[in-house]
Scaffold this active site. Sequence first.
Site, PDB file in Angstrom:
ATOM      1  CE  LYS A 194      -4.095   1.952   0.225  1.00 29.22           C
ATOM      2  NZ  LYS A 194      -5.084   1.861  -0.874  1.00 29.22           N
ATOM      3  CG  ASP A 226      -6.597  -0.520  -3.064  1.00 31.12           C
ATOM      4  OD1 ASP A 226      -5.469  -0.831  -3.516  1.00 31.12           O
ATOM      5  OD2 ASP A 226      -7.039   0.647  -3.109  1.00 31.12           O
ATOM      6  CG  ASP A 250      -4.443 -13.086   8.314  1.00 32.03           C
ATOM      7  OD1 ASP A 250      -4.540 -14.337   8.304  1.00 32.03           O
ATOM      8  OD2 ASP A 250      -5.193 -12.346   8.972  1.00 32.03           O
ATOM      9  CG  ASP A 254      -8.569 -16.248   5.330  1.00 33.43           C
ATOM     10  OD1 ASP A 254      -7.521 -16.905   5.514  1.00 33.43           O
ATOM     11  OD2 ASP A 254      -9.453 -16.133   6.194  1.00 33.43           O
TER      12      ASP A 254
HETATM   13  C1  IPM Z   1      -3.478 -17.475   9.922  1.00 35.73           C
HETATM   14  C2  IPM Z   1      -4.359 -17.129  11.085  1.00 35.73           C
HETATM   15  C3  IPM Z   1      -3.511 -16.520  12.182  1.00 35.73           C
HETATM   16  C4  IPM Z   1      -2.882 -15.252  11.645  1.00 35.73           C
HETATM   17  C5  IPM Z   1      -4.272 -16.236  13.498  1.00 35.73           C
HETATM   18  C6  IPM Z   1      -4.955 -17.461  14.033  1.00 35.73           C
HETATM   19  C7  IPM Z   1      -3.355 -15.649  14.527  1.00 35.73           C
HETATM   20  O1  IPM Z   1      -5.390 -16.297  10.687  1.00 35.73           O
HETATM   21  O2  IPM Z   1      -2.541 -18.275  10.096  1.00 35.73           O
HETATM   22  O3  IPM Z   1      -3.736 -16.989   8.825  1.00 35.73           O
HETATM   23  O4  IPM Z   1      -3.491 -14.181  11.662  1.00 35.73           O
HETATM   24  O5  IPM Z   1      -1.734 -15.336  11.189  1.00 35.73           O
HETATM   25 MG    MG Z   2      -5.528 -16.038   8.572  1.00 32.00          MG
END
Ligand code: IPM
Ligand code: MG
Length: 359
Positions: A194, A226, A250, A254
Site C-alpha cells: 500500500k 486493494d 493473512d 483467505d
Molecule cells: C493465519 C491465522 C492466524 C494469523 C491467526 C490465528 C493468529 O489467521 O494463520 O492466517 O493471523 O496469522
Molecule cells: Mg488467517
Amino acid sequence: MRKLKICVLPGDGIGPEIMEEAIRVMRAVEKKTRRFQAELKEAPVGGASIDRYGVPLRDDVLELAKSSDAVLLGAVGGPRWEGLDYSVRPERALLALRKELGLFANLRPARIYTPLIDASTLKREVIEGVDIMVVRELTGGIYFGTPRGIESLPDGTQRGVNTLVYTTTEVERIARVAFEVARKRRKKVTSVDKANVLEATELWRRVVTEVSREYPDVELVHMYVDNCAMQVIRDPRQFDVIVTTNMFGDIISDEVSMLTGSIGMLPSASLGDNRRAMYEPIHGSAPDIAGRGVANPLAMILSVAMMLRHSFGLDEDARMIENAVEKTLASGYRTPDIYSPGTTKVGTKEMADRVIENL
Ligand code: IPM
Ligand code: MG
C-alpha cells in the site's frame, strides 16, 4: 530409514480432529514406503494449554518445537478465550512459535483441483487452471511492531495502537524467497503493498525492486493491496507468486483460498533461515463445527505432504499424498464445505480413510 522428530501441536476446535486424520495418513505412508520413521511428540497449545496450565504456550513446549525437525500445528483459538488479555490469548502461541522459531516465510499454495471447480463460488472460466503461491512475511509487520496496546486517555476515552514496521533486511529475505520460488514456477512475482499511503510499504516496494535485479529472469509486478483483492477475484490466472506483508498476506490468502472452493483445502509451510519449519492449514479452529466430525481434513493432510517435501526431501512420499487427495476428490468424496450436488458427502474420518485407500 530416516528418523523424523516431529512435534505435534493439535491446538483447539477442529485442530485435534484434523490432526488425528493427518497423522493417520502419515502413518499409512510410512508403512507403505518405509522410507522414514516418524517419532511424534504431542503437546497442548493455544486454548487447550490455557485451560490446563494458564498459558497458551509453555516454555517446554517451545523448547520441544525448537528441538524437533519439524512442527505440525492444527489450529488455535475460539470464542471461549476471546475475552482474555492479548498476552495470554490462544493466538499468542502461534505468533510466539513463528517468531521464536524464526519462521519468516509462509508459503500458502492455492491450486484448483479440477473435480472441485464447481465447489467454488466463482465461475469455471475464471478459476480453471489457477495455481497461486502466496508468500506471506510472517514474523514482522503490524503483527509484531511496537508500540502496541490500548491506553487510557485523560478524558476517559481510550486509544488503540499498532505499528506497521519493516526493515530492509526483513523485506530482502522474504523477497528472495519469493523470487526463488517463482524461478521454479512460472517466473512471475506480484509484490503487494500500500505504497501510495504507507511509508513502511514504500520501503517494501523499493527493497523488492532492488532484490529483483538479482533475478532478471523473473518478472516483477507491483500491486496495491486493494487492487490485488479485486484482481484475485476478477482474473486470478494473472498471478503466479504473490509476495506481501504479514497482514496483507493473512487477508489475501483467505481470499485466494475461496478460488479453490474452501479454506479447508489450503496447507501452508512456515520456513526460516535455519532448518526449522512449521506446517499448518491456513484455516482457523472453526469452533462452530468442532467436535462434529465434519471438518475437512485435507488442508492438514496436505500440510503433512508439504512437511515431507520441504523438511525432509521426501518428494515421492509427498506426491503420494497429493495424488491420493486428488484421486479421492475425483472419486466424488466431499466434506460438507466442498460438497456439491451429485457428489458423496463424507465426514472427517471417512475422508481420511478414502485418502489412505488411494495412497
Ligand atoms: C493465519 C491465522 C492466524 C494469523 C491467526 C490465528 C493468529 O489467521 O494463520 O492466517 O493471523 O496469522
Ligand atoms: Mg488467517
